[in-house]
Write a protein that holds these residues in place. Sequence first.
Motif, mmCIF file in Angstrom:
data_model
loop_
_atom_site.group_PDB
_atom_site.id
_atom_site.type_symbol
_atom_site.label_atom_id
_atom_site.label_comp_id
_atom_site.label_asym_id
_atom_site.label_seq_id
_atom_site.Cartn_x
_atom_site.Cartn_y
_atom_site.Cartn_z
ATOM 1 N N MET A 1 19.942 121.068 90.677
ATOM 2 C CA MET A 1 20.278 120.229 89.525
ATOM 3 C C MET A 1 21.733 120.493 89.168
ATOM 4 O O MET A 1 22.308 121.522 89.548
ATOM 5 C CB MET A 1 19.372 120.544 88.331
ATOM 6 C CG MET A 1 19.412 121.997 87.900
ATOM 7 S SD MET A 1 18.341 122.344 86.480
ATOM 8 C CE MET A 1 16.702 122.231 87.187
ATOM 9 N N ALA A 2 22.318 119.552 88.433
ATOM 10 C CA ALA A 2 23.680 119.738 87.927
ATOM 11 C C ALA A 2 23.678 119.340 86.463
ATOM 12 O O ALA A 2 23.008 118.387 86.065
ATOM 13 C CB ALA A 2 24.668 118.882 88.709
ATOM 14 N N MET A 3 24.429 120.089 85.651
ATOM 15 C CA MET A 3 24.411 119.898 84.206
ATOM 16 C C MET A 3 25.846 119.820 83.705
ATOM 17 O O MET A 3 26.701 120.603 84.134
ATOM 18 C CB MET A 3 23.708 121.118 83.596
ATOM 19 C CG MET A 3 23.366 121.027 82.144
ATOM 20 S SD MET A 3 22.629 122.622 81.634
ATOM 21 C CE MET A 3 21.027 122.572 82.429
ATOM 22 N N ALA A 4 26.110 118.878 82.809
ATOM 23 C CA ALA A 4 27.447 118.770 82.233
ATOM 24 C C ALA A 4 27.680 119.911 81.243
ATOM 25 O O ALA A 4 26.745 120.426 80.622
ATOM 26 C CB ALA A 4 27.591 117.427 81.517
ATOM 27 N N ALA A 5 28.956 120.302 81.102
ATOM 28 C CA ALA A 5 29.372 121.241 80.056
ATOM 29 C C ALA A 5 30.607 120.637 79.411
ATOM 30 O O ALA A 5 31.386 119.944 80.073
ATOM 31 C CB ALA A 5 29.694 122.610 80.646
ATOM 32 N N ALA A 6 30.770 120.856 78.115
ATOM 33 C CA ALA A 6 31.875 120.210 77.411
ATOM 34 C C ALA A 6 32.366 121.086 76.268
ATOM 35 O O ALA A 6 31.608 121.891 75.715
ATOM 36 C CB ALA A 6 31.434 118.850 76.878
ATOM 37 N N PRO A 7 33.654 120.927 75.893
ATOM 38 C CA PRO A 7 34.191 121.688 74.768
ATOM 39 C C PRO A 7 33.515 121.256 73.472
ATOM 40 O O PRO A 7 33.318 120.058 73.247
ATOM 41 C CB PRO A 7 35.680 121.309 74.740
ATOM 42 C CG PRO A 7 35.928 120.461 75.944
ATOM 43 C CD PRO A 7 34.618 120.005 76.467
ATOM 44 N N GLU A 8 33.152 122.222 72.640
ATOM 45 C CA GLU A 8 32.564 121.905 71.337
ATOM 46 C C GLU A 8 33.604 122.161 70.243
ATOM 47 O O GLU A 8 34.753 122.496 70.531
ATOM 48 C CB GLU A 8 31.283 122.728 71.149
ATOM 49 C CG GLU A 8 30.230 122.313 72.166
ATOM 50 C CD GLU A 8 28.848 122.866 71.888
ATOM 51 O OE1 GLU A 8 28.695 123.722 70.994
ATOM 52 O OE2 GLU A 8 27.915 122.446 72.588
ATOM 53 N N ALA A 9 33.198 121.994 68.999
ATOM 54 C CA ALA A 9 34.147 122.050 67.882
ATOM 55 C C ALA A 9 34.944 123.356 67.844
ATOM 56 O O ALA A 9 36.112 123.366 67.466
ATOM 57 C CB ALA A 9 33.397 121.854 66.562
ATOM 58 N N ASP A 10 34.313 124.448 68.281
ATOM 59 C CA ASP A 10 35.015 125.746 68.233
ATOM 60 C C ASP A 10 35.878 125.988 69.473
ATOM 61 O O ASP A 10 36.461 127.064 69.634
ATOM 62 C CB ASP A 10 34.012 126.894 68.075
ATOM 63 C CG ASP A 10 32.992 126.939 69.215
ATOM 64 O OD1 ASP A 10 33.104 126.122 70.159
ATOM 65 O OD2 ASP A 10 32.099 127.794 69.169
ATOM 66 N N GLY A 11 35.934 124.988 70.368
ATOM 67 C CA GLY A 11 36.774 125.125 71.559
ATOM 68 C C GLY A 11 36.054 125.706 72.768
ATOM 69 O O GLY A 11 36.560 125.630 73.884
ATOM 70 N N ALA A 12 34.881 126.289 72.550
ATOM 71 C CA ALA A 12 34.131 126.864 73.679
ATOM 72 C C ALA A 12 33.495 125.743 74.501
ATOM 73 O O ALA A 12 33.023 124.754 73.949
ATOM 74 C CB ALA A 12 33.053 127.802 73.152
#
Length: 207
Positions: free
Chosen positions: A128-139
Amino acid sequence: MNHTTPAITGLILAGGRGSRMGGIDKGMQNFRGLPLALQTLMRLQLQSQPLQEVLINANRNLAAYESLGVPVWPDSIDGYAGPLAGFLTGLERCETPLLLTVPCDTPLFPLDLVERLYQAMDEQDADMAMAAAPEADGAVRAQPVFCLLKTDLLESLVKFTQSGGRKIDAWTAQHRCAIVPFDQSGDSAHAFANANTLAELQQLEAL
């Protein structure tokens, strides 16, 4: 890529309670004049890597969802069991080797989502592949509802949910999962912004 990409089915997850929106059906809330579920469907149809079919997972207002012109399937597990119930429904109904899941409340997701998830899955020989993205705190954090899954994971998910498992990360941790960060220079910082409340929906519309 020199070999052919296998056919992919898209699944819009619209089966939630919408509890943070006061229990309303999130996928039917308007965003820029059209229901969120329809905006999501259109976004899937514009993907750089085309999908063979799109399904919707919904648990109420089924006729309204069916009017969007694609097959609609309610959860096969009772009691609003969360996104994994949607994953399970999609894997049960999917007729292609791969299933892409997207939530109905994140209408600005990237148009190269399918392409980049598939590329990472292929290169890393992952299940499987999963997206990751910057959140409000920058992480940069995983966005587990944006997931490309091999359809043959169905048996594993059936076992997991039958034993009472409901948490996405507890199930995905059992498999080889490619994490794909959408934090490159051309990526929108708001691509994975989702609307849990009506106020957040209005903020998204203003972007």
